[in-house]
Write a protein that holds these residues in place. Structure first.
Motif, PDB file in Angstrom:
ATOM      1  N   HIS A 247      -1.889  -4.916   0.281  1.00 50.53           N
ATOM      2  CA  HIS A 247      -3.244  -5.061  -0.243  1.00 50.53           C
ATOM      3  C   HIS A 247      -3.311  -6.312  -1.126  1.00 50.53           C
ATOM      4  CE1 HIS A 247      -7.218  -3.742  -1.587  1.00 50.53           C
ATOM      5  NE2 HIS A 247      -6.852  -4.114  -2.799  1.00 50.53           N
TER       6      HIS A 247
ATOM      7  N   SER B 149     -11.252  -8.163  -1.539  1.00 51.75           N
ATOM      8  CA  SER B 149      -9.957  -7.516  -1.340  1.00 51.75           C
ATOM      9  C   SER B 149      -9.793  -7.193   0.136  1.00 51.75           C
ATOM     10  CB  SER B 149      -9.830  -6.260  -2.199  1.00 51.75           C
ATOM     11  OG  SER B 149     -10.797  -5.314  -1.834  1.00 51.75           O
TER      12      SER B 149
ATOM     13  N   ASP C 188      -6.881  -5.465   3.257  1.00 54.26           N
ATOM     14  CA  ASP C 188      -5.640  -4.817   3.645  1.00 54.26           C
ATOM     15  C   ASP C 188      -5.024  -5.635   4.773  1.00 54.26           C
ATOM     16  OD1 ASP C 188      -5.632  -2.624   1.871  1.00 54.26           O
ATOM     17  OD2 ASP C 188      -7.149  -1.624   3.108  1.00 54.26           O
TER      18      ASP C 188
ATOM     19  N   ALA D  76       0.824  -1.210   0.000  1.00 53.03           N
ATOM     20  CA  ALA D  76       0.000   0.000   0.000  1.00 53.03           C
ATOM     21  C   ALA D  76       0.857   1.259   0.000  1.00 53.03           C
ATOM     22  CB  ALA D  76      -0.932   0.001   1.202  1.00 53.03           C
TER      23      ALA D  76
END
Length: 202
Positions: A101, A145, A147, A84
């Motif tokens: 990510h 998705s 993080d 990221a």
């Protein structure tokens, strides 16, 4: 006088026992080699292996280093995986927090697992990770998705070591692979290439 045949038989038995002992010892060492190597890398930082599960960050000092973040996805894993942030400055002894990510670009759930290292390799024993996503299987649902955080600090002792005191940039690299269990479940094992990570029951 002792029978020569009996003497020879005893000598052959002793030799056979000695050979079996050596073979058994070598077999034991071969089974122990992998965990011993892992412990060696963990303690010494050899091959860029960072320290994990240790003490908390001692607190920031004046000197800074730049941490670069690299991300690689093995071709057998249909994910997009990236850092990221490209880099960040941190003070030695200061707790740092970064994010990676990951996104599943398929229409089915896919399981991956990450490995990591730092470069230059000599800094491994000074780079402490206090939390990360490596080595545990991560399952992303179709199109999902996420993080993934990484918490770390760099030991101020790096500045006193003649081998590391001039280093100003450290690269933390993660590579995501498809797990063996996932490749088996989807029938992709034969063509997906190498795998790492814990095999789980389908």
């Amino acid at each position: 006088m002792q029978d020569p045949i009996a003497r020879r038989n005893r000598r052959n038995r002793r030799t056979g026992i000695a050979v079996l002992g050596v073979v058994a010892g070598m077999a034991g060492l071969s089974f122990a080699a992998v965990p011993l190597y892992a412990v060696f890398c963990q303690v010494t930082g050899y091959n860029g292996t960072v320290q994990t599960g240790g003490p908390a960050a001692p607190g920031a000092t004046e000197r800074q280093v730049t941490i670069r973040f690299a991300a690689t996805t093995h071709p057998g894993l249909p994910w997009r995986f990236e850092a990221a942030q490209g880099s960040m400055p941190v003070h030695l002894g200061e707790q740092g927090l970064a994010f990676y990510h990951a996104a599943n670009e398929t229409d089915r759930a896919v399981e991956g697992v990450a490995t990591y290292n730092v470069t230059p390799e000599v800094v491994g024993k000074y780079f402490h990770k206090t939390a990360c996503f490596c080595f545990d299987a991560q399952t992303l649902q179709p199109g999902q998705s996420v993080d993934m955080p990484v918490s770390f600090w760099v030991d101020p002792a790096i500045a006193q070591d003649p081998n590391t005191r001039d280093i100003r940039t450290i690269t933390l690299s993660y590579t995501f692979f498809r797990t063996l269990a996932d490749a088996e479940r989807t029938g992709a094992l034969a063509s997906a290439g190498p795998h790492v990570g814990r095999a789980t029951t389908p």
